[in-house]
Design a protein around this motif. Structure first.
Motif: not given
Length: 133
Positions: A47, A61, A63, A123
């Protein structure tokens, strides 16, 4: 002379134990943990990289918390994301994510313990503070 010999033997035993501990094969848990950290770091680097295609900005996303049951869905969504096939770094990252998913649902299924199923935590993660170096 005898106390010195005992100390020397104790030191040798201690060093041998340390070497054996480092030579032990990784457990399922340690492999999943290290691979998830590697994927998360690679995603962060991707990113922030300027050389990568603009489609990277649109990627879901990524994670990963292997103690959160929702991580399985997160991995599936990431691997199935239809864009960025032509970006080599994204393809490599998707392959790692696919491997992690497979390891978690197949090889390590019985070894993993999910502590939560809070999907929003993946998130909007609460990251630990960065320790000064």
């Amino acid at each position: 002379k005898l106390p010195t010999m005992k100390m020397l033997l104790s030191l040798i035993a201690l060093l041998s134990a340390a070497l054996l501990a480092n030579a032990a094969p990784p457990t399922c848990y340690s492999r999943v943990l290290s691979l998830s950290k590697e994927i998360t770091e690679s995603f962060k680097e991707l990113q922030t990289s300027k050389a990568v295609d603009s489609c990277v900005e649109m990627l879901p996303r990524l994670y990963l918390d292997i103690h959160n049951y929702c991580v399985l869905g997160k991995l599936r969504d990431f691997v199935a994301y239809p864009r960025c096939e032509r970006v080599l770094e994204v393809s490599e990252l998707k392959e790692k994510a696919r491997s992690l998913y497979t390891i978690m649902i197949s090889y390590c299924r019985r070894d993993l313990v999910f502590l939560t199923d809070d999907c929003s935590a993946l998130e909007n993660p609460i990251l630990p503070p960065i320790e000064p170096s």
